[in-house]
Design a protein around this motif. Structure first.
Motif, PDB file in Angstrom:
ATOM      1  N   GLU A 245       0.342 -12.744   9.477  1.00  0.00           N
ATOM      2  CA  GLU A 245       0.565 -11.400  10.033  1.00  0.00           C
ATOM      3  C   GLU A 245       1.607 -10.643   9.209  1.00  0.00           C
ATOM      4  O   GLU A 245       1.428  -9.463   8.881  1.00  0.00           O
ATOM      5  CB  GLU A 245       1.022 -11.532  11.491  1.00  0.00           C
ATOM      6  CG  GLU A 245       0.991 -10.224  12.258  1.00  0.00           C
ATOM      7  CD  GLU A 245       1.335 -10.422  13.732  1.00  0.00           C
ATOM      8  OE1 GLU A 245       2.113  -9.606  14.247  1.00  0.00           O
ATOM      9  OE2 GLU A 245       0.833 -11.389  14.327  1.00  0.00           O
TER      10      GLU A 245
ATOM     11  N   ARG B 138       0.055  -9.742   5.699  1.00  0.00           N
ATOM     12  CA  ARG B 138      -0.920  -8.641   5.765  1.00  0.00           C
ATOM     13  C   ARG B 138      -0.228  -7.304   6.012  1.00  0.00           C
ATOM     14  O   ARG B 138      -0.641  -6.270   5.468  1.00  0.00           O
ATOM     15  CB  ARG B 138      -1.960  -8.918   6.860  1.00  0.00           C
ATOM     16  CG  ARG B 138      -2.896 -10.072   6.535  1.00  0.00           C
ATOM     17  CD  ARG B 138      -3.964 -10.252   7.599  1.00  0.00           C
ATOM     18  NE  ARG B 138      -4.752 -11.445   7.381  1.00  0.00           N
ATOM     19  CZ  ARG B 138      -5.760 -11.557   6.526  1.00  0.00           C
ATOM     20  NH1 ARG B 138      -6.099 -10.506   5.804  1.00  0.00           N
ATOM     21  NH2 ARG B 138      -6.423 -12.687   6.396  1.00  0.00           N
ATOM     22  N   SER B 139       0.838  -7.315   6.822  1.00  0.00           N
ATOM     23  CA  SER B 139       1.556  -6.059   7.093  1.00  0.00           C
ATOM     24  C   SER B 139       2.333  -5.588   5.869  1.00  0.00           C
ATOM     25  O   SER B 139       2.597  -4.399   5.713  1.00  0.00           O
ATOM     26  CB  SER B 139       2.511  -6.241   8.280  1.00  0.00           C
ATOM     27  OG  SER B 139       3.528  -7.181   7.955  1.00  0.00           O
TER      28      SER B 139
ATOM     29  N   THR C   4      -0.335  -4.071   2.384  1.00  0.00           N
ATOM     30  CA  THR C   4      -1.322  -3.174   3.012  1.00  0.00           C
ATOM     31  C   THR C   4      -2.333  -2.609   2.023  1.00  0.00           C
ATOM     32  O   THR C   4      -3.446  -2.256   2.399  1.00  0.00           O
ATOM     33  CB  THR C   4      -0.592  -2.006   3.712  1.00  0.00           C
ATOM     34  OG1 THR C   4       0.300  -1.393   2.764  1.00  0.00           O
ATOM     35  CG2 THR C   4       0.202  -2.499   4.912  1.00  0.00           C
ATOM     36  N   ASN C   5      -1.960  -2.541   0.748  1.00  0.00           N
ATOM     37  CA  ASN C   5      -2.855  -1.945  -0.253  1.00  0.00           C
ATOM     38  C   ASN C   5      -3.715  -2.969  -0.986  1.00  0.00           C
ATOM     39  O   ASN C   5      -4.431  -2.621  -1.925  1.00  0.00           O
ATOM     40  CB  ASN C   5      -2.044  -1.144  -1.278  1.00  0.00           C
ATOM     41  CG  ASN C   5      -1.316   0.027  -0.633  1.00  0.00           C
ATOM     42  OD1 ASN C   5      -1.852   0.666   0.282  1.00  0.00           O
ATOM     43  ND2 ASN C   5      -0.099   0.292  -1.076  1.00  0.00           N
TER      44      ASN C   5
ATOM     45  N   LYS D  14      -6.639  -5.955  -0.730  1.00  0.00           N
ATOM     46  CA  LYS D  14      -7.706  -6.514   0.097  1.00  0.00           C
ATOM     47  C   LYS D  14      -7.607  -8.038   0.081  1.00  0.00           C
ATOM     48  O   LYS D  14      -7.931  -8.683  -0.916  1.00  0.00           O
ATOM     49  CB  LYS D  14      -9.073  -6.079  -0.422  1.00  0.00           C
ATOM     50  CG  LYS D  14      -9.324  -4.586  -0.269  1.00  0.00           C
ATOM     51  CD  LYS D  14     -10.703  -4.216  -0.800  1.00  0.00           C
ATOM     52  CE  LYS D  14     -10.949  -2.728  -0.667  1.00  0.00           C
ATOM     53  NZ  LYS D  14     -12.275  -2.354  -1.221  1.00  0.00           N
TER      54      LYS D  14
END
Length: 634
Positions: free
Chosen positions: A12, A15-16, A19-20, A22
């Motif tokens: 988590e 991923r936060s 953000t740019n 994939k």
């Protein structure tokens, strides 16, 4: 459940933060958190972001292209050959699927990298593989090639092993108690079978697991309650590749250990070389081997290599960092950071606090250090060695004296460390006409060990790297060195009446090809035996050093006596161990002063004398623990 919760929380946060990018998946792979991205182009320029994220999470984070986005190795190799200019002279391309890397060996690595890394970026975009460029070693190492091929063949098993290691590291802590202790399982008040167990309420870490070179029947105390069962151990840390520190690592896998081994990459390669030779010699001499080659492969399968200075989680509450020990190629001081700032302890292993022909002196700069476990091989009150310069001058003098009377110089040496030091000295002496151009024969594992040295120039000191890469002088590949790779060649060297220098294993005359030379050359007073390394009690080398003139040898089921008429000279100063003065200066030079110092890896008197001297000099609590003793640090 705890592991899954920890991983979900980390995912988590990652991923936060990213953000740019994939993200395809995030997985534990050993001590690393690996982030797989869909588009290989996103690997470019992600370095600074990942560094900030790793610092924030205090984890080792690696970004790789998703395996599905990588070109197949065959296709990727063709693309690399088209992208990289021919003048780079690529000699080998190896795909490390486990790490998503393509290792490119080239005679001119700068051309592979390209201006400001342009060529590397193109390789990433076109193939999806992360390129790692290394200079082509001047001597090919069969050991390194075999290790690469083996790890490639077990990559799927490795992936599962690393996943389990990662889950175990991140299982979370459960105990409120805070304590740290060490149990001494071998190598205390003795030289040989080094083995220590570092424990907290959460973790068990074993440091080294070696043989006793002078008595192979003596092994570390692996059957004590603190160790059992073996798979309760979280990690095994190997400080360096000498057999008295790593010789019994495979036996752990024979009897149930399934966890990781942490070590530097050169240590891994040298360790495999020495362990295979260890069981090979045992078989040839009719002895019983403590393990088989399959157990060496099992240990290799579980190995995780670390570079100097990289902080790595190895247990829920323990982080490991390796620092240069200056002893042999890849040797490391193992620094353990326990808890979140709770306690710090370092194990020096064997170390040299002096710049040598091969290495920079041992590291003294640690962020924090409450306790130090240090070697005391030469810790006695009279253990002062001459300077390296004096040692070199004495060796040259002995060789000239022997050659002038038509004799041969026999130098028993450890395949790793002392052999390469002596080789560099002899190459320079011959090149500068300080000694005649006599052949220098290399017998035993010395040639292969030297090949491994040439594969890791980054572990050598700056002067040697400059000599090799910028001045075009590589001491390891001098024409003066002649490889002895067969029994017939050995007989040829022995029967040749002309002067020569012979460097052969083993270093303490307790087996190996040096015994054939000694047996043939000892009766002739024209010849000289030069002892350049430590001779442990109980070894033939120590007995001859003490003045034995008659040595019994087994021969065709009988015993024959070899008369030692050759000159015997000890040349101190080539040792990879620190002498008494250097040991004291090492403690004095530490950037962080420990509260406790424990002395090991030395005869009983030397351990006690060094501990006493450190206490009197620095007023630090000291101790020379005994085998099977447990010392609470916190």
């Amino acid at each position: 459940m705890a592991t899954r919760k920890v991983l979900n929380e980390l995912k988590e946060k990652i991923r936060s933060f990213l953000t740019n990018i994939k993200i395809k998946s995030i997985e534990f792979e050993g001590p690393n958190l690996v982030v797989y991205v869909e588009d290989p182009k996103q690997l470019l320029g992600s370095g600074d972001i990942i560094k900030r994220l790793a610092k924030d999470l205090r984890k080792r984070i690696i970004v790789r292209a998703d395996p599905k986005s990588r070109k197949p190795p065959g296709e990727a190799e063709e693309i690399i050959k088209q992208v990289v200019p021919e003048e780079a002279k690529i000699t080998s391309i190896f795909f490390d699927e486990e790490n998503g890397e393509v290792i490119i060996e080239a005679e001119k690595p700068g051309i592979v990298i390209g201006k400001r890394g342009k060529t590397l970026r193109e390789i990433i975009m076109e193939t999806g593989w992360s390129p790692k460029v290394v200079r082509t070693p001047p001597i090919r190492s069969k050991t390194i090639e075999d290790i690469r091929n083996y790890l490639l063949s077990v990559r799927e098993e490795r992936k599962e092993i690393l996943k389990k290691v990662g889950e175990r590291i991140h299982r979370g802590t459960i105990y409120e108690d805070k304590w740290v202790r060490i149990t001494f399982l071998g190598g205390s008040r003795e030289v040989g079978r080094s083995c220590y167990l570092l424990q907290t309420p959460e973790s068990k870490i074993m440091i080294d697991c070696g043989v006793n070179v002078s008595n192979l029947n003596q092994t570390p105390y692996l059957y004590v309650p603190e160790v059992a069962p073996l798979d309760s151990i979280d990690a095994v840390v190997v400080t360096h590749a000498h057999l008295d520190h790593c010789g019994l690592i495979p036996i752990l896998y024979k009897y149930g250990y399934k966890g990781p081994i942490y070590l530097t990459q050169p240590t891994r390669d040298l360790m495999v070389l020495l362990q295979l030779d260890f069981i090979d010699v045992a078989v040839k001499e009719g002895g019983v081997t403590p393990y088989e080659s399959q157990h060496i492969r099992e240990a290799l399968k579980h190995s995780i290599t670390l570079d100097y200075g990289v902080v790595t989680d190895i247990a829920p509450d323990v982080r490991l960092t390796f620092y240069n020990a200056g002893h042999i190629l890849g040797s490391a001081i193992a620094h353990f950071h326990i808890g979140e700032g709770l306690y710090n302890v370092a194990f020096t292993g064997d170390f040299k606090f002096e710049r040598t022909r091969l290495f920079d002196k041992a590291e003294t700069n640690f962020p924090r250090l409450e306790a130090l476990v240090m070697e005391a091989t030469y810790g006695g009150s009279e253990d002062f060695q001459p300077s390296r310069k004096e040692a070199e001058e004495k060796l040259i003098e002995v060789i000239n004296k022997t050659v002038s009377r038509g004799g041969k110089v026999l130098i028993p040496a450890f395949a790793v460390g002392r052999s390469q030091e002596v080789m560099i000295v002899l190459e320079e002496a011959i090149r500068e006409k300080k000694i005649p151009e006599v052949p220098v024969y290399l017998d035993g594992m010395i040639y292969e060990a030297t090949a491994i040295h040439t594969a890791y120039p980054e572990y050598l000191n700056a002067h040697l790297r400059d000599l090799i890469f910028h001045q075009g002088v590589n001491p390891f590949i001098s024409e003066s060195f002649v490889r002895v790779d067969s029994a017939s060649k050995r007989d040829e060297v022995i029967n040749d009446k002309s002067p020569a220098v012979i460097i052969a294993t083993s270093g303490m005359l307790n087996g190996g090809p040096v015994m054939e030379y000694f047996k043939a050359l000892a009766p002739d007073e024209k010849n000289t035996l030069v002892l350049v390394g430590y001779q442990a009690e109980g070894t033939l080398g120590r007995r001859i050093q003490k003045g034995w003139k008659e040595v019994p040898f087994p021969s065709n089921g009988k015993r024959e006596v070899v008369y030692v008429n050759m000159e015997v000279v000890t040349v101190d100063g080539f040792s990879g161990h620190s002498d008494r003065r250097q040991l004291i200066n090492y403690v004095k030079s530490l950037s962080s002063k420990p509260e406790k110092i424990l002395t090991v890896h030395g005869d009983e008197g030397k351990c006690i004398e060094l501990a006493s001297a450190i206490y009197k000099t620095f007023r630090v609590e000291t101790r020379a623990p005994m085998n099977l003793e447990t010392v609470r640090l916190l």
